[in-house]
Design a protein around this motif. Structure first.
Motif, PDB file in Angstrom:
ATOM      1  N   LYS A 180       0.851  -1.184   0.000  1.00 56.96           N
ATOM      2  CA  LYS A 180       0.000   0.000   0.000  1.00 56.96           C
ATOM      3  C   LYS A 180       0.888   1.235   0.000  1.00 56.96           C
ATOM      4  N   ILE A 181       0.643   2.128  -0.959  1.00 58.70           N
ATOM      5  CA  ILE A 181       1.449   3.336  -1.119  1.00 58.70           C
ATOM      6  C   ILE A 181       0.545   4.551  -0.934  1.00 58.70           C
ATOM      7  N   GLN A 182       1.010   5.480  -0.119  1.00 54.49           N
ATOM      8  CA  GLN A 182       0.265   6.713   0.114  1.00 54.49           C
ATOM      9  C   GLN A 182       0.323   7.588  -1.137  1.00 54.49           C
ATOM     10  N   ARG A 183      -0.770   8.244  -1.432  1.00 51.03           N
ATOM     11  CA  ARG A 183      -0.803   9.144  -2.594  1.00 51.03           C
ATOM     12  C   ARG A 183       0.227  10.262  -2.435  1.00 51.03           C
ATOM     13  N   PRO A 184       0.849  10.700  -3.527  1.00 48.02           N
ATOM     14  CA  PRO A 184       1.893  11.733  -3.422  1.00 48.02           C
ATOM     15  C   PRO A 184       1.334  13.073  -2.958  1.00 48.02           C
ATOM     16  N   GLY A 185       2.118  13.762  -2.128  1.00 48.81           N
ATOM     17  CA  GLY A 185       1.772  15.109  -1.684  1.00 48.81           C
ATOM     18  C   GLY A 185       0.556  15.212  -0.808  1.00 48.81           C
ATOM     19  N   ILE A 186       0.145  14.089  -0.205  1.00 47.90           N
ATOM     20  CA  ILE A 186      -1.124  14.080   0.506  1.00 47.90           C
ATOM     21  C   ILE A 186      -1.036  14.684   1.912  1.00 47.90           C
ATOM     22  N   LEU A 187       0.107  14.526   2.584  1.00 50.37           N
ATOM     23  CA  LEU A 187       0.193  14.956   3.982  1.00 50.37           C
ATOM     24  C   LEU A 187      -0.044  16.452   4.183  1.00 50.37           C
ATOM     25  N   PRO A 188       0.583  17.347   3.398  1.00 51.69           N
ATOM     26  CA  PRO A 188       0.317  18.768   3.620  1.00 51.69           C
ATOM     27  C   PRO A 188      -1.139  19.149   3.363  1.00 51.69           C
ATOM     28  N   VAL A 189      -1.763  18.499   2.366  1.00 47.47           N
ATOM     29  CA  VAL A 189      -3.162  18.807   2.051  1.00 47.47           C
ATOM     30  C   VAL A 189      -4.068  18.363   3.191  1.00 47.47           C
ATOM     31  N   VAL A 190      -3.869  17.134   3.674  1.00 48.27           N
ATOM     32  CA  VAL A 190      -4.697  16.624   4.766  1.00 48.27           C
ATOM     33  C   VAL A 190      -4.497  17.461   6.028  1.00 48.27           C
ATOM     34  N   ASP A 191      -3.253  17.816   6.306  1.00 50.38           N
ATOM     35  CA  ASP A 191      -2.961  18.638   7.481  1.00 50.38           C
ATOM     36  C   ASP A 191      -3.682  19.986   7.397  1.00 50.38           C
ATOM     37  N   ALA A 192      -3.596  20.646   6.235  1.00 48.74           N
ATOM     38  CA  ALA A 192      -4.275  21.932   6.044  1.00 48.74           C
ATOM     39  C   ALA A 192      -5.786  21.771   6.153  1.00 48.74           C
ATOM     40  N   ASP A 193      -6.317  20.712   5.536  1.00 48.95           N
ATOM     41  CA  ASP A 193      -7.763  20.488   5.565  1.00 48.95           C
ATOM     42  C   ASP A 193      -8.289  20.251   6.973  1.00 48.95           C
ATOM     43  N   ILE A 194      -7.546  19.499   7.759  1.00 46.01           N
ATOM     44  CA  ILE A 194      -7.991  19.229   9.127  1.00 46.01           C
ATOM     45  C   ILE A 194      -8.026  20.524   9.945  1.00 46.01           C
TER      46      ILE A 194
END
Length: 199
Positions: A180-194
């Motif tokens: 299982k591979i995490q989608r690229p660039g996802i962490l900053p987006v999820v962090d901002a969204d939360i």
């Protein structure tokens, strides 16, 4: 992403999909470019006198709701997936449409996923070696440097990651695994969204 950048992106997507009432209610007007802001203030379906009303904004058609959540990205797709289980909050036609978010997440191309896998692998090699000097660092430049066999066509694509079939060598044996591979660039987006959702 800064909170302001992501808010501007969210406001733009909402506006493009006809959610002008929600853009106003959530206080996202200030994050829109000046031209969009002026146009919205002139053409909005929501009169100024109703702007502070406690009445919730009208829902768009179910398909528009799902498409908007898809465009907003992984955090909002997850939110839609959760809402698809809440028949106590939404009418049945919305539930049925949002359930499509459980199955129909478009996959990210392998050309964008492979660098994520390689970076994770190589970082882990150095971390292991920092704690165990006898560890031989096996730096990978392509997926074949890690796996005996790897199928780049995902068997599942979700809002946060994708799953692939592969084979690894374990001693003398070869065994099939799921990667299982995490989608690229996802962490900053999820962090901002939360942070934005908390606001």
């Amino acid at each position: 992403l800064s909170g302001g950048q992501r808010r501007a992106e969210i406001a733009g997507i909402l506006l493009q999909n006809g959610w002008d009432v929600l853009v106003q209610r959530l206080g996202l007007l200030e994050f829109l470019p000046g031209g969009w802001r002026r146009k919205l203030l002139v053409s909005s379906v929501l009169p100024d006198s109703d702007a502070d009303s406690d009445k919730p904004p009208p829902l768009p058609v179910p398909q528009a709701m799902r498409q908007t959540l898809e465009q907003l990205g992984p955090t909002f797709i997850k939110l839609g997936q959760v809402l698809s289980t809440r028949a106590d909050l939404l009418p049945e036609d919305y539930i049925l449409e949002l359930k499509k978010l459980q199955q129909n997440v478009p996959p990210v191309p392998w050309s964008q996923m492979e660098p994520v896998l390689l970076e994770e692998w190589n970082t882990k090699q150095y971390l292991i070696a920092s704690g165990d000097p006898s560890h031989e660092i096996r730096k990978a430049q392509r997926v074949e440097d890690i796996f005996e066999n790897f199928n780049p066509v995902p068997i599942a694509a979700g809002s946060l990651g994708q799953a692939y079939r592969a084979r690894i060598r374990s001693g003398e044996e070869s065994k099939e695994v799921i990667v299982k591979i995490q989608r690229p660039g996802i962490l900053p987006v999820v962090d901002a969204d939360i942070r934005i959702l908390k606001d």
